[in-house]
Motif scaffolding. Structure first.
Motif, mmCIF file in Angstrom:
data_model
loop_
_atom_site.group_PDB
_atom_site.id
_atom_site.type_symbol
_atom_site.label_atom_id
_atom_site.label_comp_id
_atom_site.label_asym_id
_atom_site.label_seq_id
_atom_site.Cartn_x
_atom_site.Cartn_y
_atom_site.Cartn_z
ATOM 1 N N HIS A 52 0.851 -1.186 0.000
ATOM 2 C CA HIS A 52 0.000 0.000 0.000
ATOM 3 C C HIS A 52 0.891 1.242 0.000
ATOM 4 C CE1 HIS A 52 -3.453 -2.572 0.658
ATOM 5 N NE2 HIS A 52 -2.847 -3.113 1.712
ATOM 6 N N PHE A 53 0.264 2.414 -0.089
ATOM 7 C CA PHE A 53 1.033 3.641 -0.250
ATOM 8 C C PHE A 53 0.503 4.753 0.640
ATOM 9 C CE2 PHE A 53 1.186 1.197 -4.143
ATOM 10 C CZ PHE A 53 2.535 1.195 -4.466
ATOM 11 N N ILE A 54 1.432 5.602 1.111
ATOM 12 C CA ILE A 54 1.080 6.849 1.781
ATOM 13 C C ILE A 54 1.508 7.989 0.868
ATOM 14 C CG2 ILE A 54 1.546 8.390 3.735
ATOM 15 C CD1 ILE A 54 2.050 5.929 5.455
ATOM 16 N N SER A 55 0.621 8.941 0.664
ATOM 17 C CA SER A 55 0.924 10.078 -0.201
ATOM 18 C C SER A 55 0.262 11.314 0.403
ATOM 19 C CB SER A 55 0.437 9.810 -1.633
ATOM 20 O OG SER A 55 0.956 10.743 -2.540
ATOM 21 N N GLY A 56 -0.011 12.328 -0.425
ATOM 22 C CA GLY A 56 -0.698 13.523 0.061
ATOM 23 C C GLY A 56 0.218 14.715 0.194
ATOM 24 N N LEU A 57 -0.087 15.583 1.149
ATOM 25 C CA LEU A 57 0.623 16.854 1.318
ATOM 26 C C LEU A 57 1.781 16.724 2.299
ATOM 27 C CD1 LEU A 57 -2.470 19.243 1.656
ATOM 28 C CD2 LEU A 57 -1.177 18.679 -0.417
ATOM 29 N N ARG B 185 4.157 17.870 5.489
ATOM 30 C CA ARG B 185 3.877 18.424 6.820
ATOM 31 C C ARG B 185 2.442 18.129 7.256
ATOM 32 N NH1 ARG B 185 8.079 18.224 8.904
ATOM 33 N NH2 ARG B 185 7.435 19.680 10.541
ATOM 34 N N SER B 186 1.930 16.967 6.852
ATOM 35 C CA SER B 186 0.521 16.643 7.113
ATOM 36 C C SER B 186 0.340 15.318 7.837
ATOM 37 C CB SER B 186 -0.270 16.627 5.800
ATOM 38 O OG SER B 186 -0.241 17.896 5.190
ATOM 39 N N GLY B 187 1.401 14.789 8.419
ATOM 40 C CA GLY B 187 1.257 13.599 9.247
ATOM 41 C C GLY B 187 1.689 12.295 8.616
ATOM 42 N N SER B 188 2.298 12.318 7.427
ATOM 43 C CA SER B 188 2.680 11.056 6.791
ATOM 44 C C SER B 188 3.759 10.327 7.590
ATOM 45 C CB SER B 188 3.148 11.295 5.346
ATOM 46 O OG SER B 188 4.262 12.163 5.304
ATOM 47 N N THR B 189 4.740 11.072 8.129
ATOM 48 C CA THR B 189 5.774 10.428 8.933
ATOM 49 C C THR B 189 5.202 9.921 10.256
ATOM 50 O OG1 THR B 189 7.416 11.923 7.960
ATOM 51 C CG2 THR B 189 8.071 10.700 9.910
ATOM 52 N N LEU B 190 4.296 10.687 10.843
ATOM 53 C CA LEU B 190 3.623 10.238 12.067
ATOM 54 C C LEU B 190 2.828 8.971 11.802
ATOM 55 C CD1 LEU B 190 2.526 10.501 14.953
ATOM 56 C CD2 LEU B 190 0.843 12.152 14.079
ATOM 57 N N ALA C 10 -3.756 -2.735 -4.130
ATOM 58 C CA ALA C 10 -3.124 -1.685 -3.331
ATOM 59 C C ALA C 10 -4.068 -0.523 -3.079
ATOM 60 C CB ALA C 10 -1.857 -1.177 -4.028
ATOM 61 N N ARG C 11 -3.892 0.124 -1.949
ATOM 62 C CA ARG C 11 -4.661 1.305 -1.589
ATOM 63 C C ARG C 11 -3.708 2.449 -1.258
ATOM 64 N NH1 ARG C 11 -7.529 -1.369 -3.873
ATOM 65 N NH2 ARG C 11 -9.538 -2.272 -3.304
ATOM 66 N N VAL C 12 -4.196 3.682 -1.428
ATOM 67 C CA VAL C 12 -3.383 4.871 -1.190
ATOM 68 C C VAL C 12 -4.020 5.689 -0.077
ATOM 69 C CG1 VAL C 12 -2.404 6.976 -2.178
ATOM 70 C CG2 VAL C 12 -2.632 4.912 -3.597
ATOM 71 N N ILE C 13 -3.226 6.036 0.928
ATOM 72 C CA ILE C 13 -3.670 6.881 2.039
ATOM 73 C C ILE C 13 -3.070 8.267 1.820
ATOM 74 C CG2 ILE C 13 -3.670 7.198 4.537
ATOM 75 C CD1 ILE C 13 -2.976 4.076 4.603
ATOM 76 N N ALA C 14 -3.916 9.265 1.630
ATOM 77 C CA ALA C 14 -3.450 10.628 1.378
ATOM 78 C C ALA C 14 -3.574 11.455 2.650
ATOM 79 C CB ALA C 14 -4.249 11.270 0.250
ATOM 80 N N CYS C 15 -2.448 11.865 3.186
ATOM 81 C CA CYS C 15 -2.443 12.712 4.381
ATOM 82 C C CYS C 15 -2.614 14.176 3.967
ATOM 83 C CB CYS C 15 -1.137 12.536 5.147
ATOM 84 S SG CYS C 15 -0.917 10.888 5.854
ATOM 85 N N VAL C 16 -3.552 14.857 4.607
ATOM 86 C CA VAL C 16 -3.828 16.248 4.262
ATOM 87 C C VAL C 16 -3.869 17.106 5.522
ATOM 88 C CG1 VAL C 16 -5.138 15.581 2.196
ATOM 89 C CG2 VAL C 16 -6.349 15.984 4.364
ATOM 90 N N ARG C 17 -3.790 18.404 5.294
ATOM 91 C CA ARG C 17 -3.834 19.377 6.388
ATOM 92 C C ARG C 17 -4.237 20.712 5.786
ATOM 93 N NH1 ARG C 17 1.504 20.365 10.200
ATOM 94 N NH2 ARG C 17 0.501 21.366 12.003
#
Length: 269
Positions: A5-10, A12-17, A103-110
């Motif tokens: 799976h994947f983490i994406s998005g913006l 400074r929006s929590g992807s590392t957290l 696969a699914r993609v999780i987009a972190c946003v803020r």
């Protein structure tokens, strides 16, 4: 068989957290942004018509070679679930859907003013260490820096456009939008939604002590603290370091918070 799976998005929006939390699960492998997306694009470009030997390649071979890139990169991984992080994946939804149908993609946003604020805070905190974000240039003001990162090719503007493409595109059923504000205020709710979204059994996470540190990478980038995560997951209200007019410039860009602008089929938590 290993799930991907994947983490994406913006930024400074929590992807590392989020990756730090997922790493608590012994079945998972996750981390900060990997080089895979860059390698993916470079390989795809080399297989294009600009290469005279591309006549020997068809889409079936291209897909096989690109899948082989992922297999080779994670060949020594022992985890049952791999979550690769890169802000570019939102712009590659169509390709990922063909290469990895499950696969699914999780987009972190803020909210964008706070993304810009977070970047500016890093700059001001590391005033004697010019950042790679701005090509190690020590000049400029908060206005020039905000304009640079918010541009279409900037650290924020590019991922923001990619996020919109993913959210309104044909593959949005494969996308889960995770708001930083929810992740920090209600982490258990978010993690439950993520496990349900990717079809994995729930795991009891420790939200009072989360640790992930890549100090060497951040220092080489001239931005100490860029990816460091430690301590308790909690919402911490604060005043912005942006001038009011600059803050207001980005305040209406969080389309995922407006029900009238959220397309059918897009999940937001």
């Amino acid at each position: 068989m290993t799930a991907l799976h994947f983490i994406s998005g913006l930024p400074r929006s929590g992807s590392t957290l989020l990756a730090a939390l997922l790493r608590q699960n012994p079945r998972f492998e996750a981390g900060m942004s990997s080089p895979l997306a860059g390698l993916f694009d470079a390989l795809l470009a080399q297989m294009s018509a600009r290469n005279e030997f591309s006549v020997f390649l068809d889409d079936t071979k291209r897909r096989r070679i690109l899948r082989g890139l992922f297999d080779a990169y994670y060949a020594d991984a022992t985890a049952e679930v791999i979550v690769d992080t890169n802000r570019s994946w939102c712009a590659r939804m169509a390709a990922l859907a063909q290469l990895f149908p499950e696969a699914r993609v999780i987009a972190c946003v803020r909210e964008l003013p706070w993304v810009i604020d977070s970047i500016e805070r890093l700059v001001q905190r590391n005033v004697f260490s010019p950042s790679s974000i701005f090509n190690y240039s020590p000049g400029g003001t908060v206005y020039t820096r905000a304009s640079q990162v918010a541009g279409q090719d900037g650290m924020v503007g590019g991922p923001y456009d990619a996020l919109k493409q993913a959210c309104y595109g044909a593959q949005r059923d494969r996308l889960l939008v995770v708001q930083y504000e929810t992740l920090t205020a209600e982490p258990a709710k978010v993690m439950h939604a993520i496990y349900e979204f990717i079809g994995e059994p729930a795991f009891e996470h420790n939200f009072t002590h989360v640790d992930y540190d890549v100090t060497e990478f951040d220092e080489r980038a001239g931005t100490p603290g860029l990816h460091s995560v430690n301590g308790e997951v909690k919402a911490e209200p604060r005043e912005t370091v942006l001038p009011p007019d600059l803050f207001d410039r980005f305040v209406h860009d969080a389309f995922w918070r407006d029900p009238d602008r959220v397309p059918d089929g897009l999940r937001v938590v």
